[in-house]
Scaffold this motif. Structure first.
Motif, PDB file in Angstrom:
ATOM      1  N   ASP A   1      47.831  43.646  59.411  1.00  0.00           N
ATOM      2  CA  ASP A   1      48.765  42.651  59.927  1.00  0.00           C
ATOM      3  C   ASP A   1      48.372  42.335  61.363  1.00  0.00           C
ATOM      4  O   ASP A   1      47.780  43.172  62.051  1.00  0.00           O
ATOM      5  CB  ASP A   1      50.192  43.211  59.875  1.00  0.00           C
ATOM      6  N   PRO A   2      48.731  41.137  61.819  1.00  0.00           N
ATOM      7  CA  PRO A   2      48.401  40.808  63.214  1.00  0.00           C
ATOM      8  C   PRO A   2      49.077  41.809  64.159  1.00  0.00           C
ATOM      9  O   PRO A   2      50.131  42.358  63.830  1.00  0.00           O
ATOM     10  CB  PRO A   2      48.991  39.406  63.410  1.00  0.00           C
ATOM     11  N   PHE A   3      48.456  42.002  65.309  1.00  0.00           N
ATOM     12  CA  PHE A   3      49.032  42.932  66.276  1.00  0.00           C
ATOM     13  C   PHE A   3      50.390  42.423  66.757  1.00  0.00           C
ATOM     14  O   PHE A   3      50.590  41.223  66.931  1.00  0.00           O
ATOM     15  CB  PHE A   3      48.108  43.113  67.479  1.00  0.00           C
ATOM     16  N   PHE A   4      51.279  43.380  66.964  1.00  0.00           N
ATOM     17  CA  PHE A   4      52.606  43.091  67.491  1.00  0.00           C
ATOM     18  C   PHE A   4      52.482  42.377  68.844  1.00  0.00           C
ATOM     19  O   PHE A   4      51.666  42.753  69.683  1.00  0.00           O
ATOM     20  CB  PHE A   4      53.349  44.426  67.659  1.00  0.00           C
ATOM     21  N   GLN A   5      53.276  41.350  69.031  1.00  0.00           N
ATOM     22  CA  GLN A   5      53.257  40.609  70.296  1.00  0.00           C
ATOM     23  C   GLN A   5      54.492  40.953  71.121  1.00  0.00           C
ATOM     24  O   GLN A   5      55.600  41.019  70.600  1.00  0.00           O
ATOM     25  CB  GLN A   5      53.221  39.098  70.019  1.00  0.00           C
ATOM     26  N   LEU A   6      54.273  41.165  72.399  1.00  0.00           N
ATOM     27  CA  LEU A   6      55.362  41.602  73.264  1.00  0.00           C
ATOM     28  C   LEU A   6      56.289  40.460  73.684  1.00  0.00           C
ATOM     29  O   LEU A   6      57.455  40.681  73.983  1.00  0.00           O
ATOM     30  CB  LEU A   6      54.778  42.250  74.529  1.00  0.00           C
ATOM     31  N   SER A   7      55.747  39.245  73.722  1.00  0.00           N
ATOM     32  CA  SER A   7      56.490  38.143  74.315  1.00  0.00           C
ATOM     33  C   SER A   7      57.540  37.578  73.365  1.00  0.00           C
ATOM     34  O   SER A   7      57.651  37.984  72.209  1.00  0.00           O
ATOM     35  CB  SER A   7      55.510  37.044  74.735  1.00  0.00           C
ATOM     36  N   VAL A   8      58.301  36.632  73.876  1.00  0.00           N
ATOM     37  CA  VAL A   8      59.223  35.828  73.063  1.00  0.00           C
ATOM     38  C   VAL A   8      58.476  34.546  72.705  1.00  0.00           C
ATOM     39  O   VAL A   8      57.388  34.299  73.215  1.00  0.00           O
ATOM     40  CB  VAL A   8      60.498  35.503  73.873  1.00  0.00           C
ATOM     41  N   PRO A   9      59.027  33.689  71.829  1.00  0.00           N
ATOM     42  CA  PRO A   9      58.346  32.441  71.517  1.00  0.00           C
ATOM     43  C   PRO A   9      58.098  31.617  72.791  1.00  0.00           C
ATOM     44  O   PRO A   9      58.939  31.664  73.690  1.00  0.00           O
ATOM     45  CB  PRO A   9      59.331  31.713  70.587  1.00  0.00           C
ATOM     46  N   PRO A  10      56.965  30.899  72.903  1.00  0.00           N
ATOM     47  CA  PRO A  10      55.963  30.758  71.847  1.00  0.00           C
ATOM     48  C   PRO A  10      54.944  31.897  71.785  1.00  0.00           C
ATOM     49  O   PRO A  10      54.266  32.026  70.776  1.00  0.00           O
ATOM     50  CB  PRO A  10      55.272  29.447  72.221  1.00  0.00           C
ATOM     51  N   GLY A  11      54.856  32.717  72.852  1.00  0.00           N
ATOM     52  CA  GLY A  11      53.816  33.752  72.885  1.00  0.00           C
ATOM     53  C   GLY A  11      53.890  34.717  71.718  1.00  0.00           C
ATOM     54  O   GLY A  11      52.880  35.228  71.244  1.00  0.00           O
ATOM     55  N   SER A  12      55.108  34.947  71.218  1.00  0.00           N
ATOM     56  CA  SER A  12      55.267  35.911  70.128  1.00  0.00           C
ATOM     57  C   SER A  12      54.616  35.435  68.842  1.00  0.00           C
ATOM     58  O   SER A  12      54.394  36.217  67.933  1.00  0.00           O
ATOM     59  CB  SER A  12      56.754  36.165  69.880  1.00  0.00           C
ATOM     60  N   GLU A  13      54.335  34.133  68.759  1.00  0.00           N
ATOM     61  CA  GLU A  13      53.764  33.589  67.525  1.00  0.00           C
ATOM     62  C   GLU A  13      52.246  33.725  67.459  1.00  0.00           C
ATOM     63  O   GLU A  13      51.624  33.354  66.467  1.00  0.00           O
ATOM     64  CB  GLU A  13      54.154  32.119  67.379  1.00  0.00           C
ATOM     65  N   ILE A  14      51.645  34.205  68.530  1.00  0.00           N
ATOM     66  CA  ILE A  14      50.183  34.373  68.551  1.00  0.00           C
ATOM     67  C   ILE A  14      49.774  35.373  67.474  1.00  0.00           C
ATOM     68  O   ILE A  14      50.386  36.426  67.321  1.00  0.00           O
ATOM     69  CB  ILE A  14      49.728  34.868  69.945  1.00  0.00           C
ATOM     70  N   LYS A  15      48.749  34.998  66.712  1.00  0.00           N
ATOM     71  CA  LYS A  15      48.218  35.916  65.688  1.00  0.00           C
ATOM     72  C   LYS A  15      46.900  36.491  66.206  1.00  0.00           C
ATOM     73  O   LYS A  15      45.913  35.773  66.338  1.00  0.00           O
ATOM     74  CB  LYS A  15      47.962  35.185  64.371  1.00  0.00           C
ATOM     75  N   ASP A  16      46.926  37.766  66.483  1.00  0.00           N
ATOM     76  CA  ASP A  16      45.772  38.428  67.082  1.00  0.00           C
ATOM     77  C   ASP A  16      45.313  39.534  66.138  1.00  0.00           C
ATOM     78  O   ASP A  16      46.095  40.423  65.796  1.00  0.00           O
ATOM     79  CB  ASP A  16      46.198  39.008  68.447  1.00  0.00           C
ATOM     80  N   TYR A  17      44.059  39.434  65.687  1.00  0.00           N
ATOM     81  CA  TYR A  17      43.499  40.418  64.748  1.00  0.00           C
ATOM     82  C   TYR A  17      42.327  41.159  65.399  1.00  0.00           C
ATOM     83  O   TYR A  17      41.843  40.775  66.456  1.00  0.00           O
ATOM     84  CB  TYR A  17      42.986  39.717  63.496  1.00  0.00           C
TER      85      TYR A  17
END
Lengths: 184, 161, 270, 825
Positions: free
Chosen positions: D92-108
């Motif tokens: 799964d993509p790594f958990f993102q610390l930010s709120v939207p929109p940053g939280s929607e980043i998909k980082d693998y």
């Protein structure tokens, strides 16, 4: 990076055009061509080993003839891939009659990306200039040779070196006032 | 001799002869670390700038990432593993510890070999000579202050027992 | 790190080295290796065969010439120069400049031949040799030839040494009356040159060679007063490269300054 | 060049510690390290290992059209490959610390669908040798569709700017407003308002000499991965990796012994580690990866770049600074990872060292097609402290105030400690003015004007600069909730275990991952003093292993905290052990109670009769191997004590963004004297002093070593170190040739001084330290501005000032002056 210049030939415009318009001839002008393959009328591929003094840079290059108005104007695009390097080049030339000879106005926009660009920033510009100078010197020689030729053009893959032009020879490095001048 | 892509090399490392078949392309530092298992010699860069791989080849400090293993054929090599003896640490090693001349310790083996090369050739270096001698060794922890002090102390024999 | 596959040979004589260089496509000489091994690590430009010159001990010699100059074998290291009485007596600037190149380890391995044959624009020796009017001896299968330094450097990494040839010797003529000078702006203390200048002064005239402002050293002949030197540099129409260490404009500005400083320092060590 | 390291004798505010704490005892780590016997990550060997090489993007921004690994896999000696599509299917993509929109980043772990910076890993290849892995990587065919890159953070949010992460729909990672005090009232009250259009803090990183790496083994039977890696914050890596790999946290065992420097740059290696975990499982063999220097520079973790725009500083006529307002844009590069926290962490030092109370910052963080950023020594506070120091010096310059006097007027006073900042942080202790005076004495401030004239006579411009900085240590992770109110992190913790074993060995395990900070040594000092033994008698296990049960959620070595959290845990565990030993001995020796037992010289002995003594060996043997017949009241005596240190934190007020964000504040005041060659812009540091106050020092030599090293980082960043990109997004300093780090000849003479203002909030009076080197950047900027005062009066607006930039300031001072205006009320 853009390089551009002008050049004169004591040869008819058609003769210059004949060299520039023929992919096989063009391939012959490039330094270190190892193999060359015509895909169709406007696309061809080459594997090159560009001599860079300390060693050779291997690249696979795809060419596309983007525009052609015989016998005066053509535009080419090339995209090359090597280890840690992506090269893209857009080049065009314009031929006009000049007395009995031909004048060529040319420009090339060369971009190098990847690790090589990262490591070689301070030498890429002069190296590109050198390579362009080599091609132009080979073109000079080829245009003149073509005038004396009766048969077919040389085999695909004949590099400048194979035509007897050594990178260290005066043809390649004479102080051509019309030589490449970087701009922008 | 015609060109070969692999050959048998013999290198005397820290007094013992080691023979191995190695590819011509193998760097000396990888020969030392991977083929001989002497992992005290380190790699910190790709470009010969950091000096973490410094060894002494036939009496001369060199960066072992800027030589091929085949170039060392027939040579004598000293690595950091050669410094200490049954009598204890080398004076430089003790001085580095005394003066807190190392933090993470990654540059230390190369730094010690450069320092040894200096003292082998110049037993009473000035501070500037010490700095010049280790100019090819990058340390990212110490700011060099204590390294320079340690080398000066070792040169003077001022090390703790 | 991690080189491509490469062939390796270590010839016992210059003749054999020249033969190996001529017979193997993509062969390059390997001297100290302080440039070429690094270049090979990037795998961008790589030779197919390395001809290791290590056993050619004749090429390690430094010798005073009868006329008061000095000859350096192509394999002479910077460290050798630092302690050479012959060089100190004939062209002391070479001692000073060699001591500024890279660091101890590189100076222990790096050779004058490698320095000039790699002809990286930031290298120290090309401008020094051009200003000093050195000549370089190149051996090929058909014998040897001598090239003046100002004709030796052809482009970045390109010199008059062609395929199948080997640089064997660099000859410096005796020091003229005014002496040699060198000045550079470097990245940090004794670091890579941002701009460099070497000067050789003979009476009222100076030969100044600028480094890092073009693919090859730029040679200027000028008077020795600061105004003349600066004017000569201004008149040279320099178009230096830009990089992270300096814009073309900055290099052009520095060129006049280091040229003047090099001329002013000429003979200080003599 | 002559160099002296002058140490001013520390001025003890309280009596010195008893025993070994406070002494510079020999370092335990040194013996192995000076002999080349350390075990760094690349030294770990396994049979049949597959060496891994990453195929990396040559583009700053491009779509991935196709990947063909067939030629690579066909090469003899290649074990296999891993591509982004497999990663997307298996993790799964790594958990993102930010709120939207940053939280929607998909980082693998590998690029999926597109690449976003030069060096972005696209394919991993494993082979029998390192060379073969690279050979095979060259045979991987990746077809890209180049996209326009976005490189300028100030234009990353423009309409029509290329977007890195389509899922987020914007290059914005996070934005928020911080407003404390009453800035408008401060403006109204001001006699002057200094306005600065733009200040820029440059991109660089402290580039540890050892690059990142790992050897990863997978145990098929238990589904457990063992990662021998130099990651410096396993707690964070595991939190990121567990959910991504869809596995339990206990299935990820992190092991390290020696780490060759970290400086924060080894926190965000979790993407590569996940790729290695997948490869180890896929290939059924251990895999090994050592990052090369070029990869470290292009794709590991840069320190973040920050721009401060539309700055306003209200000032009273007497030089009293009332506050500041600005818009800050932080550039985190291609992936946000740890970086959103940097949007908050600067607030630990909101007012810097000054008493201004009215602060308004509109803060945003954006993605660009450059290397991802990560914590770097001084993380996020350094950028902000540089900003506050620049404000002080620019205001002083424009209002013709003395940089020393304006500091003394505005510094928080020693008698005001503990001091609550406008945003609720509590500065524990310190005496900034005293530190400044010592620094100025060390650089001969009294003779400055004379030296200025002397330099002028040699054609040089002399300048003095001061850099004041705070090293806030021991995070309250509750500050993450100011970023994202839904995050369930707060407080902090660290663990140590201390045991007394059968043969009387005192054995300590730490939860930290030291990278040169001498934890073995310092821990042994604390243990020795409590148990009445010597540091030589204390065996501190080298390195870190999450299976040692000395690992907690925030374990690791980062953010200046060992002296507080690590030693707090060591002290707690050792005191518990001491108490158990005393209880045991009281019973065995027939004393009235544990309080009748003292621990000294390796014995537990009766205070009233030192002849009645039990050697530690006997204590260890009785409990561990000879325990029949012990009375029931000793049932809980295991002589194996684990202690979790937890600092006393509350969750901050999320609405007001108010609360205590860190426990301790060490002070560093630097003074720097430079000489500039006005013809070339070349300058040299001719005198330099760093004064440190990190509270009680357990090992002064180690503290001083940290001061030296941090200073070198600051000076490197000020003069040489930068990560610039060209218009295509190509990094121009991808190795140590172009990324020049200071070597021994580049470092100026360093003088150091110290005072000790013990922290009232920590059990040993200690404070975290080691990150104060930003002061070097501040001091050099100030010194350049001072030197140029008589040569065009340029203003220094960038943190990085190589020679050519100084030359630009000399040549065209008006360009910088045009950025600054003074409004008189």
């Amino acid at each position: 990076m853009k390089v551009e210049g002008t050049r004169s030939y004591a040869a008819a415009r058609e003769r210059v055009w004949a060299v520039l318009n023929d992919p096989a001839e063009m391939a012959g002008l490039m330094p270190g061509v190892e193999s060359f393959e015509l895909v169709d009328d406007t696309h061809w591929k080459a594997k090159v080993k560009v001599p860079l003094g300390l060693g050779a840079l291997r690249m696979s290059i795809d060419f596309e003839k983007a525009e052609s108005r015989p016998p005066e104007h053509a535009r080419l695009q090339a995209k090359g891939r090597g280890v840690g390097a992506i090269m893209s080049m857009a080049t065009q030339f314009h031929l006009s009659e000049e007395g009995n000879g031909t004048a060529m106005r040319w420009e090339a926009d060369v971009r190098i990306l990847g690790q090589v660009a990262s490591m070689g920033q301070r030498v890429i510009q002069p190296i590109v200039n050198q390579q362009v100078e080599n091609v132009l010197a080979a073109l000079d020689a080829r245009v003149m040779a073509k005038g004396t030729e009766t048969g077919a053009p040389p085999e695909a893959g004949a590099s400048a070196a194979e035509q007897g032009i050594h990178p260290g020879s005066p043809e390649a490095y004479s102080d051509e006032p019309e030589g490449p001048t970087p701009s922008a | 001799m015609e060109p070969v892509t692999s050959m048998r090399v013999g290198v005397t490392v820290n007094g013992a002869l080691h023979e191995r078949e190695v590819e011509a392309r193998r760097l000396l530092v990888h020969f030392v670390r991977d083929d001989l298992g002497l992992t005290g010699t380190h790699v910190g860069c790709d470009t010969g700038n950091c000096g973490a791989c410094t060894v002494i080849l036939d009496g001369v400090a060199v960066k072992s990432c800027m030589l091929l293993a085949v170039q060392a054929d027939g040579s004598s090599l000293e690595t950091v593993e050669s410094l200490a003896s049954d009598d204890g640490l080398h004076a430089l090693q003790q001085a580095f510890s005394d003066h807190h001349a190392l933090q993470c310790g990654y540059c230390t083996p190369g730094m010690l070999m450069s320092a040894k090369h200096l003292l082998d050739h110049n037993p009473e270096p000035t501070e500037n000579e010490i700095r010049r001698a280790i100019q090819g060794n990058i340390c990212r922890c110490t700011g060099y202050v204590n390294i320079v002090e340690a080398i000066a102390a070792a040169a003077k024999g001022e090390v703790s027992a | 790190m991690l080189l491509s596959e490469v062939g390796y040979a270590r010839p016992a004589s210059v003749d054999e080295a020249v033969r190996l260089l001529a017979e193997n496509e993509g062969a390059r000489p390997l001297a100290g290796g302080q440039t070429i091994v690094n270049v090979m690590k990037a795998r961008a430009a790589a030779p197919d065969v390395l001809v290791d010159l290590a056993d050619l001990s004749d090429l390690r010699r430094i010798a005073a010439t009868a006329d008061g100059g000095v000859e350096l074998g192509a394999l002479v290291t910077y460290t050798q120069i630092l302690t050479s009485a012959e060089v100190k007596a004939a062209r002391p600037v070479l001692v000073d400049v060699s001591g500024q190149i890279a660091d101890v380890q590189v100076r222990n391995r790096g050779t004058v031949g490698g320095n000039v044959c790699s002809n990286d624009p930031t290298n120290h020796l090309p401008p020094v040799l051009v200003a000093a009017g050195a000549t370089l001896t190149i051996v090929g299968r058909d014998g040897d030839r001598t090239v003046p330094a100002e004709d030796f450097f052809l482009g970045v990494y390109m010199t008059a040494v062609g395929p199948g040839e080997l640089l064997t010797k660099i000859t410096l003529p005796p020091l003229p009356g005014g002496g040699d000078g060198f000045s550079a702006i470097t990245i940090g203390a004794d670091g890579t040159c941002i701009v460099s200048a070497a000067a050789t002064v003979d009476g009222e005239r100076a030969r100044v060679a600028l480094g890092c402002v073009a693919a090859t050293p730029v040679l200027l002949e000028t008077g020795c007063d600061e105004a003349s030197v600066r004017e000569a540099v201004r008149g040279a129409g320099l178009d230096p490269p830009s990089d992270v260490h300096g814009s073309a404009e900055y290099r052009r500005h520095l060129a006049g300054i280091v040229a003047a400083r090099a001329v002013a320092s000429a003979g200080e060590d003599g | 060049m002559s160099t002296t390291a002058t140490t001013v004798a520390p001025e003890k505010v309280e009596a010195p510690q008893r025993g070994f704490a406070g002494q510079s005892v020999p370092r335990k780590e040194d013996r192995r390290l000076v002999q080349g016997q350390g075990v760094f990550v690349d030294d770990v060997r396994r049979h049949e290992v597959g060496y891994v090489h990453f195929v990396r993007s040559p583009y700053a921004h491009a779509g991935i059209v196709s990947i063909d690994v067939s030629a690579a896999e066909a090469l003899e000696g290649v074990y296999g490959t891993l591509i982004g599509e497999e990663v997307a299917a298996l993790t799964d993509p790594f958990f993102q610390l930010s709120v939207p929109p940053g939280s929607e980043i998909k980082d693998y772990a590998l690029a999926v669908g597109k690449v976003r910076h030069l060096g972005d890993p696209v394919v991993a290849v494993a082979a029998r040798t390192r060379e073969l892995a690279r050979d095979a990587a060259e045979l991987v065919e990746v077809e890209y569709e180049p996209l326009d890159p976005v490189l300028d953070p100030e234009h990353a949010l423009d309409d029509g700017a290329p977007v890195l992460h389509e899922d987020a729909g914007s290059n914005l990672v996070w934005s928020g407003t911080f407003d404390w005090g009453d800035f408008d009232a401060a403006l109204a009250e001001a006699d002057r308002v200094v306005r600065i259009d733009r200040l820029h803090f440059d991109r660089f990183s402290s580039t540890p000499l050892e690059t990142s790496g790992a050897l990863v083994e997978y145990d098929k039977g238990t589904g457990q991965w063992t990662l021998h890696t130099n990651n410096q914050f396993p707690g964070f890596a595991i939190i990121m990796m567990g959910p991504a790999l869809r596995t339990g946290m206990d299935k990820l065992r992190f092991v390290s012994q020696d780490i060759g420097g970290g400086f924060g740059n080894k926190i965000c290696t979790h993407p590569q580690l996940v790729a290695l975990c997948l490869l180890a499982r896929k290939l059924g063999r251990p895999v090994q990866w050592t990052e090369w220097r070029t990869d470290q520079h292009t794709a590991n973790s840069h320190g973040n770049e920050r721009v401060f725009l539309d700055v306003e500083v209200p000032v009273r006529a007497d030089g009293t600074m009332l506050g500041f307002r600005c818009k800050a844009i932080d550039d985190c590069g291609a992936y946000s990872r740890y970086e959103p926290l940097g949007c908050i962490i600067w607030a630990q030092v909101t007012p810097g060292l000054y008493r201004w109370r009215n602060v308004h910052i509109d803060f945003s963080q954006v993605c660009t097609n450059k290397s991802p950023c990560g914590p770097n020594r001084g993380y996020s506070r350094m950028q902000h402290l540089w900003f506050t120091e620049r404000l002080i010096d620019i205001v002083a310059h424009e209002l013709d105030l003395d940089p020393v006097e304006i500091r003394k007027r505005n510094y928080i006073k020693a008698e005001e400690m503990p001091y609550e900042t406008p945003n609720g942080c509590v500065y524990d202790s310190g005496d900034y003015e005293r530190c400044l005076e010592i620094a100025l004495d060390l650089v001969g401030y009294g003779s400055l004007e004379e030296r200025r004239r002397d330099a002028e006579s040699r054609g040089r411009l002399l300048g003095l600069g001061i850099g004041s900085t705070l090293d806030s240590g021991t995070n309250n992770f509750g500050q993450s909730q100011l970023l994202n109110p839904d995050l369930q992190f707060s407080g902090n913790n660290e663990v140590a275990t201390v045991k007394l074993d059968i043969f009387g060995e005192v054995v300590v395990t730490l939860g930290t991952t030291p990278q040169g900070q001498s934890h073995e040594t310092v821990a042994s000092q604390v243990v020795a003093d409590i148990l009445g033994v010597t540091p030589d008698d204390v065996r501190v296990r080298a390195g870190h292993d999450t299976y040692w049960n000395s690992h907690a959620g925030f374990s690791g070595t980062y953010a200046s905290q060992f002296a507080v959290t690590g030693l707090g845990a060591v002290k707690g565990a050792t005191e518990a052990l001491a108490d158990q030993i005393r209880r045991l001995a009281a019973v065995i020796l027939g004393a009235d109670g544990p309080e009748e037992i003292e621990l000294a010289e390796g014995f537990a002995r009766r205070r009233d009769n030192p002849e009645a003594a039990l050697p530690f060996m006997a204590c260890g043997a009785i409990v561990n191997a000879n325990n029949a017949g012990l009375p029931p009241e000793l049932d809980d005596v295991t002589l194996n004590c684990r202690y979790v240190y937890k600092p006393p934190f509350q969750v901050p007020d999320k609405e007001r963004k108010f609360g205590n964000l860190t426990l301790t504040y060490a002070t560093q005041i630097h003074a720097c004297v430079i000489e500039v060659d006005p013809e070339t812009g070349v300058y040299e540091i001719v005198d330099y002093a760093a004064v440190d106050d990190c509270g009680t020092r357990i090992h002064p030599q180690i503290v001083e070593g940290q001061v030296h090293g941090a200073t070198a980082h600051g000076l490197g960043a000020a003069m040489f170190e930068t990560f610039p990109y060209d218009e295509d997004g190509t990094l121009l300093t991808s190795n140590f040739y172009d990324y020049h780090v200071p070597h021994a000849l580049d470092m100026p003479p360093l003088k150091t001084g110290a005072i000790e203002s013990p922290s009232p909030f920590t059990s040993l009076g200690t404070k975290g330290m080691g990150e104060g080197g930003g002061a070097g950047i501040h001091a050099v900027c100030a010194a350049i501005q001072d030197a140029l005062r008589g040569a065009g009066n340029a203003i220094v607006t960038d943190s990085h000032n190589p020679y050519h930039r100084v030359w630009e300031l000399l040549r065209d001072p008006e360009a910088s002056r045009a950025l600054v205006r003074v409004e008189t009320r």
